[in-house]
Design a protein around this motif. Structure first.
Motif, PDB file in Angstrom:
ATOM      1  N   THR A 189      12.650  20.920  45.124  1.00 19.23           N
ATOM      2  CA  THR A 189      13.270  21.301  46.441  1.00 19.23           C
ATOM      3  C   THR A 189      13.064  22.747  46.934  1.00 19.23           C
ATOM      4  O   THR A 189      13.695  23.582  45.930  1.00 19.23           O
ATOM      5  N   LEU A 237      14.758  24.930  50.211  1.00 19.31           N
ATOM      6  CA  LEU A 237      15.536  24.771  51.008  1.00 19.31           C
ATOM      7  C   LEU A 237      14.991  25.329  52.297  1.00 19.31           C
ATOM      8  O   LEU A 237      14.307  26.531  52.127  1.00 19.31           O
ATOM      9  N   PRO A 277      23.836  23.154  48.194  1.00 16.24           N
ATOM     10  CA  PRO A 277      23.248  23.864  49.719  1.00 16.24           C
ATOM     11  C   PRO A 277      23.010  22.892  50.775  1.00 16.24           C
ATOM     12  O   PRO A 277      22.588  23.284  51.769  1.00 16.24           O
ATOM     13  N   TYR A 278      23.352  21.503  50.532  1.00 13.22           N
ATOM     14  CA  TYR A 278      23.260  20.468  51.671  1.00 13.22           C
ATOM     15  C   TYR A 278      24.264  20.492  52.631  1.00 13.22           C
ATOM     16  O   TYR A 278      24.100  19.752  53.705  1.00 13.22           O
ATOM     17  N   GLY A 279      25.361  21.075  52.232  1.00 12.59           N
ATOM     18  CA  GLY A 279      26.552  20.780  53.337  1.00 12.59           C
ATOM     19  C   GLY A 279      27.483  19.842  52.836  1.00 12.59           C
ATOM     20  O   GLY A 279      27.208  19.110  51.934  1.00 12.59           O
ATOM     21  N   PRO A 280      28.583  19.878  53.691  1.00 15.68           N
ATOM     22  CA  PRO A 280      28.970  20.892  54.540  1.00 15.68           C
ATOM     23  C   PRO A 280      29.384  22.152  54.114  1.00 15.68           C
ATOM     24  O   PRO A 280      30.079  22.060  53.147  1.00 15.68           O
ATOM     25  N   ASP A 313      25.509  16.098  59.736  1.00 19.70           N
ATOM     26  CA  ASP A 313      25.979  17.507  60.348  1.00 19.70           C
ATOM     27  C   ASP A 313      25.355  17.818  61.558  1.00 19.70           C
ATOM     28  O   ASP A 313      25.960  18.339  62.484  1.00 19.70           O
ATOM     29  N   ASP A 338      21.005  13.248  50.702  1.00 20.20           N
ATOM     30  CA  ASP A 338      20.968  14.552  51.287  1.00 20.20           C
ATOM     31  C   ASP A 338      20.443  14.752  52.791  1.00 20.20           C
ATOM     32  O   ASP A 338      20.984  15.505  53.421  1.00 20.20           O
ATOM     33  N   ASP A 364      16.405  26.721  60.410  1.00 20.24           N
ATOM     34  CA  ASP A 364      16.436  26.794  58.897  1.00 20.24           C
ATOM     35  C   ASP A 364      17.470  25.585  58.136  1.00 20.24           C
ATOM     36  O   ASP A 364      17.885  25.829  57.099  1.00 20.24           O
ATOM     37  N   THR A 397      12.241  16.449  41.028  1.00 21.73           N
ATOM     38  CA  THR A 397      12.188  16.955  42.408  1.00 21.73           C
ATOM     39  C   THR A 397      11.817  18.249  42.241  1.00 21.73           C
ATOM     40  O   THR A 397      12.772  18.920  41.729  1.00 21.73           O
ATOM     41  N   PHE A 431      15.187  20.561  54.289  1.00 20.56           N
ATOM     42  CA  PHE A 431      14.606  21.182  52.822  1.00 20.56           C
ATOM     43  C   PHE A 431      13.231  20.181  52.697  1.00 20.56           C
ATOM     44  O   PHE A 431      12.854  19.430  53.571  1.00 20.56           O
ATOM     45  N   PRO A 484      23.011  31.161  54.520  1.00 19.29           N
ATOM     46  CA  PRO A 484      22.300  31.087  55.372  1.00 19.29           C
ATOM     47  C   PRO A 484      23.034  30.748  56.805  1.00 19.29           C
ATOM     48  O   PRO A 484      22.483  30.816  57.929  1.00 19.29           O
ATOM     49  N   LEU A 523      16.200  23.398  41.769  1.00 19.36           N
ATOM     50  CA  LEU A 523      16.539  24.095  43.027  1.00 19.36           C
ATOM     51  C   LEU A 523      16.958  25.334  42.630  1.00 19.36           C
ATOM     52  O   LEU A 523      17.637  25.765  41.864  1.00 19.36           O
ATOM     53  N   HIS A 546      16.111  27.220  54.458  1.00 21.74           N
ATOM     54  CA  HIS A 546      16.740  28.640  54.579  1.00 21.74           C
ATOM     55  C   HIS A 546      15.965  29.704  53.708  1.00 21.74           C
ATOM     56  O   HIS A 546      16.590  30.877  53.776  1.00 21.74           O
ATOM     57  N   TYR A 598      23.694  30.357  46.608  1.00 22.01           N
ATOM     58  CA  TYR A 598      23.486  29.972  47.737  1.00 22.01           C
ATOM     59  C   TYR A 598      24.530  30.945  48.634  1.00 22.01           C
ATOM     60  O   TYR A 598      24.129  31.347  49.511  1.00 22.01           O
ATOM     61  N   GLN A 629      22.965  13.483  54.807  1.00 22.89           N
ATOM     62  CA  GLN A 629      24.058  14.250  55.155  1.00 22.89           C
ATOM     63  C   GLN A 629      23.825  15.582  56.158  1.00 22.89           C
ATOM     64  O   GLN A 629      24.520  15.777  56.947  1.00 22.89           O
ATOM     65  N   ILE A 630      22.687  15.846  56.155  1.00 18.03           N
ATOM     66  CA  ILE A 630      22.132  16.945  56.992  1.00 18.03           C
ATOM     67  C   ILE A 630      22.174  16.474  58.513  1.00 18.03           C
ATOM     68  O   ILE A 630      22.365  17.020  59.348  1.00 18.03           O
TER      69      ILE A 630
END
Lengths: 481, 425
Positions: free
Chosen positions: A395, A397, B322-325, A241, A234, A410, A393, A413, B280, B223, A399, B275, A237-238
């Protein structure tokens, strides 16, 4: 480039007209390598009354000061400025109409900052601290002696902290075409118009993003499905982006096949699965790993080593020669300045003061300083499961964090992994603009044995992005209803 | 199907959506080879996964009186005969290799197209459909017996062990030009079905350590105050459920966590709504009852020049939160497919979308995606989308597909070998 800043750095770290002192009869500790590990060990040992000699063949400060952390983070900060300027409208501002990067000014700042920081690591400061500094190539000539350009240093104990150097990928034509590494990239005087970064590890990711933000048309090639293979999926991935938003061309699962000069440019053949393509660039930067510096007569000293993994040490950082220890990149898998620092402290205690400190007892955080930053400490979930530890875990976020929202920072995580059924923190990953600052709280918690639930009782100033940690602790508390 | 102000009952709404999804397949199936196109767009190749859904669609059509058993059998036989007889070799133009099939095929010749990969997961979806047909067509007639025999042959032929490529877990794909693709299955995904079929093979079963190796990459997360196994795009939480009734049965991981994959999908569905409520990125239209992040078309399919520094937009992509895309594109068909997990939330969302975005319904089917921020609506519908809608609604309304596959020996064997127990097992 030679300017006042470079002259100051040289004067601080390897004065050109300096003569080595007359060696003492015997030293309590000889340190070979004047990077972070060597400097820490030399200062601490001298401060505690030991007779210390430090040997450095190039510039004091090692990679960190000269070609690593300090110049790269300086560059990253300027790059971030330009990224924020380009997205000024996101903050309610206006993008300057004449936004241009003055690369000479960028690099001048880099040299200025580096020179300023070099004062603390200077020869003069070391000598004031009681350390005999020998500038030259040090080589073991026996189990208790080191020669430095004709001077023989006898020691009771020694520490090898010779660090590491960049390892270039074995791509045909790469050497002939020429490429940049961390050792040369900060000497650039002109911004490459088109840059290819080979390697999606921390160095490659940081500098690819930086150069892209400064205006190079940049592509990054990684031979795995995601960047930073050691990090969470994850998180990668961020980061992918974020790279895309910066305009960085991302090529995952891609290998470089061949490199060649074509006129004034460089052509690189790439392959992903069965598809081949060629990219034309002005410069290549490699970030594909490092090799330990082990060519210093270790065999004459009876020190076992491997050319890929470095000097073999036990958990007390002692080598196969009981007089000789090692610290930092030359012997550790985690090649960070802070692990070099911590390992050097262990060596001083164990070598000189009958300590029994273990490296494995350390809790080691690390951070990739991309934007957002990716920081980690402790175990990943997968590692926990491999050890038969059930993990959960928590988590949060970014945001959901007010300060992250107010600052439009934002994306990211905080993930905190606990042993299932307890609040014992096994590890954590943070993706946030200031992840490197935030992770220290969790490192402290792990070192001090503070559980996640207890962190909910720690007042975090509002509004701060570190509140994300408190929110994770609150989430844990809510599961204990 | 209507989006006018007169409210339909929930069952009528679901019936219409399901019938439209079935009609999608009925209108497009080839009477010659039983194959269906990947999308509604002209010139679309065949997706073998789409054929898997088609093979599962015909029994539903018979059960609901939308087609005759004879027609359903004819389509099913045509398809399985095609796959039985199609070329299996290392040639790049073949239809398959080692019992697996290429992801996309020419609709007439069946040859591989687009230099696509030999796909393990899509073969699994195809075989799941074939096994569904074999379970449904249980009459003691020559044609139905032939169908069952061919399905058994197709399943037995698949060399699942080869697809591990010497590693612990299964690879995602293979190409004759370059070998196995450089990625496997990391983290939770739609691969439960794949692993169950691979474990249940009577001829080329994989070792249980493969499933253990895959589930070792799972991450159990709290989460938005929910404990779940996160998987990103919502189709991940749906595809295996199309065929396998995962209610109340647990593998070692879920036993450890005190949950099951059905409950997990319910939570994943709620997470998407949560989400969207947070929104966001400030996209237009998002809300508690306007969400749906999965794989589908996007604005840049038609407008490749549409990009933004802060808000990038994609073409066909697997969107996940929520991690995208997340580029502001929503897929309502994925909301329909989650009706079994969270009926109230999904129905409320469907009604909201129909009221505020009626243009996203074409011939009774929700299109692949729409992006209110960009003012874009896809003009395409996909076999995968309509297939998952069809099967999941059938399971919600009657449980037929689940019931059929509960009696399927490879499914039961595969689940047991994976360590599932409890419930109907």
């Amino acid at each position: 480039m030679t300017d006042a800043h470079e002259a100051e750095r040289a004067q601080n770290l390897h004065p050109p007209d300096r003569r080595n002192p007359t060696p003492a009869e015997r030293y309590d500790l000889v340190v070979i390598g004047g990077g972070p590990a060597g400097l820490v060990a030399a200062r601490e040992a001298a401060a505690r009354g030991a007779r210390v000699a430090l040997v450095e063949r190039d510039r004091l400060g090692g990679d960190c000061l000269n070609t690593g952390c300090v110049p790269s983070k300086t560059l990253l900060r300027t790059a971030r400025l330009y990224a924020d300027l380009r997205t000024a409208e996101h903050y309610g501002g206006r993008v300057p109409s004449d936004l241009r990067v003055a690369f000479p000014a960028v690099m001048e700042r880099l040299r200025r900052v580096r020179a300023r920081i070099s004062r603390a690591d200077s020869v003069r400061r070391l000598e004031e601290a009681g350390v005999d500094v020998f500038l030259g190539e040090g080589r073991f000539t026996g189990s208790a002696t080191v020669d430095v350009d004709g001077d023989r240093l006898r020691f009771r104990k020694a520490m090898v902290a010779t660090g590491s150097r960049p390892d270039a990928p074995a791509v045909p034509g790469l050497v002939e075409a020429g490429f940049l590494t961390n050792e040369t990239v900060f000497d650039l005087t002109e911004l490459p118009g088109r840059l290819l970064v080979l390697g999606g590890g921390p160095l490659g990711c940081e500098l690819a993003q930086a150069f892209c933000r400064l205006g190079s048309k940049t592509a990054i090639v990684q031979d795995a499905p995601l960047f930073l293979p050691k990090e969470e999926r994850d998180a990668a991935q961020i980061l992918s982006d974020a790279f895309a938003r910066d305009g960085l061309e991302v090529r995952l699962n891609t290998r470089a096949l061949a490199v060649r000069r074509a006129g004034g440019a460089i052509e690189v053949d790439l392959q992903v699965d069965d598809h081949r393509s060629t990219i034309t660039v002005d410069a290549i930067l490699t970030g594909t790993g490092r090799l330990p510096n082990v060519d210093l007569g270790l065999d004459r000293a009876g020190v076992e080593f491997d050319r890929s993994t470095g000097i073999r040490v036990d958990d007390h950082l002692r080598t196969s020669n009981p007089r000789i220890y090692a610290a930092g990149d030359v012997c550790l898998a985690h090649r960070y300045t802070h692990t070099a620092d911590a390992s050097a402290r262990i060596v001083v205690q164990n070598a000189l003061f009958r300590g029994r400190k273990r490296f494995s007892a350390l809790v080691v955080p690390w951070c990739t300083f991309t934007d957002p930053e990716i920081a980690h400490v402790g175990l990943h979930v997968r590692e926990a499961r491999e050890r038969g530890i059930p993990a959960k875990t928590f988590t949060v976020l970014m945001h959901d964090v007010d300060r992250a929202i107010t600052d439009s920072e934002d994306r990211g995580f905080v993930k905190i992994h606990v042993r299932e059924g307890t609040d014992t923190i096994l590890g954590a990953t943070i993706v946030a603009r200031h992840a490197g600052e935030m992770v220290s709280e969790l490192t402290l918690a792990m070192v001090a044995g503070i559980g996640l639930g207890r962190l909910a009782d720690v007042i975090h100033a509002y509004p701060t992005q570190a509140e994300a940690i408190c929110k994770a602790a609150d989430a844990y508390r809510r599961t204990q209803r | 199907m209507t989006a006018d102000p007169e409210p339909q009952s929930d069952d009528a709404l679901l019936h219409d959506l399901q019938h439209a999804a079935f009609s999608w397949f009925r209108a497009r199936v080839s009477p010659v080879n039983g194959l269906v196109p990947d999308t509604s767009r002209p010139g679309s190749p065949v997706s073998i996964a789409g054929v898997g859904f088609a093979l599962s669609a015909w029994p539903i059509g018979v059960a609901r009186g939308w087609m005759t058993r004879a027609d359903a059998l004819a389509h099913s036989l045509a398809a399985v005969r095609f796959f039985r007889d199609a070329e299996q070799s290392e040639r790049p133009e073949a239809t398959g290799h080692r019992g697996f099939f290429y992801h996309f095929l020419d609709p007439v010749s069946g040859a591989r197209v687009w230099r696509c990969e030999l796909s393990m997961i899509d073969t699994a979806l195809l075989i799941a459909g074939a096994l569904t047909a074999a379970a449904w067509f249980d009459a003691d007639t020559p044609d139905e017996q032939e169908l069952r025999d061919i399905v058994d042959q197709l399943y037995r032929r698949i060399d699942w062990e080869w697809a591990r490529n010497g590693g612990q877990t299964l690879r995602q794909g293979w190409k004759p030009e370059s070998g196995f693709l450089n990625y496997g299955w990391e983290g939770y995904s739609e691969a439960i079905l794949l692993y169950v079929l691979a474990l249940g093979s009577p001829t080329h079963p994989i070792g249980v350590e493969a499933y253990e190796g895959w589930t070792a990459t799972y991450q159990w997360e709290n989460l938005y105050d929910q404990d779940l196994l996160y998987g990103g795009p919502l189709f991940v939480h749906q595809f295996s459920h199309a065929w396998i009734d995962l209610r109340g049965i647990r593998d070692p991981f879920m036993r450890e966590k005190g949950s099951d994959y059905f409950e997990n999908s319910r939570r994943a569905t709620r997470l998407q709504s949560e989400y969207a409520w947070r929104n966001p990125n400030g996209f237009t239209g998002y809300g508690v009852h306007c969400w749906g992040f999965s794989a589908g078309d996007g604005p840049t399919d038609e407008n490749p020049e549409v990009t933004g520094e802060e808000r990038r937009q994609f073409g066909y992509a697997a969107r996940g939160v929520p991690y995208g895309p997340d580029d502001g594109t929503l897929s309502t068909w994925t909301v329909v497919s989650s009706v079994p997990f969270a009926p109230e939330l999904c129905l409320a969302t469907l009604r909201h979308v129909l009221a505020h975005h009626p243009q996203t319904l074409r011939d009774g089917c929700f299109v692949s995606g729409f992006n209110p921020t960009a003012g874009w609506v896809s003009d395409g519908t996909y076999a995968l989308d309509q297939g998952i809608v069809l099967l999941m609604l059938e399971n919600a309304r009657s449980g037929t597909i689940w019931r059929l596959l509960r009696s399927c020996a490879p499914i039961r064997d595969g689940l047991r070998r994976a360590g599932f127990d409890g419930g109907w097992l």
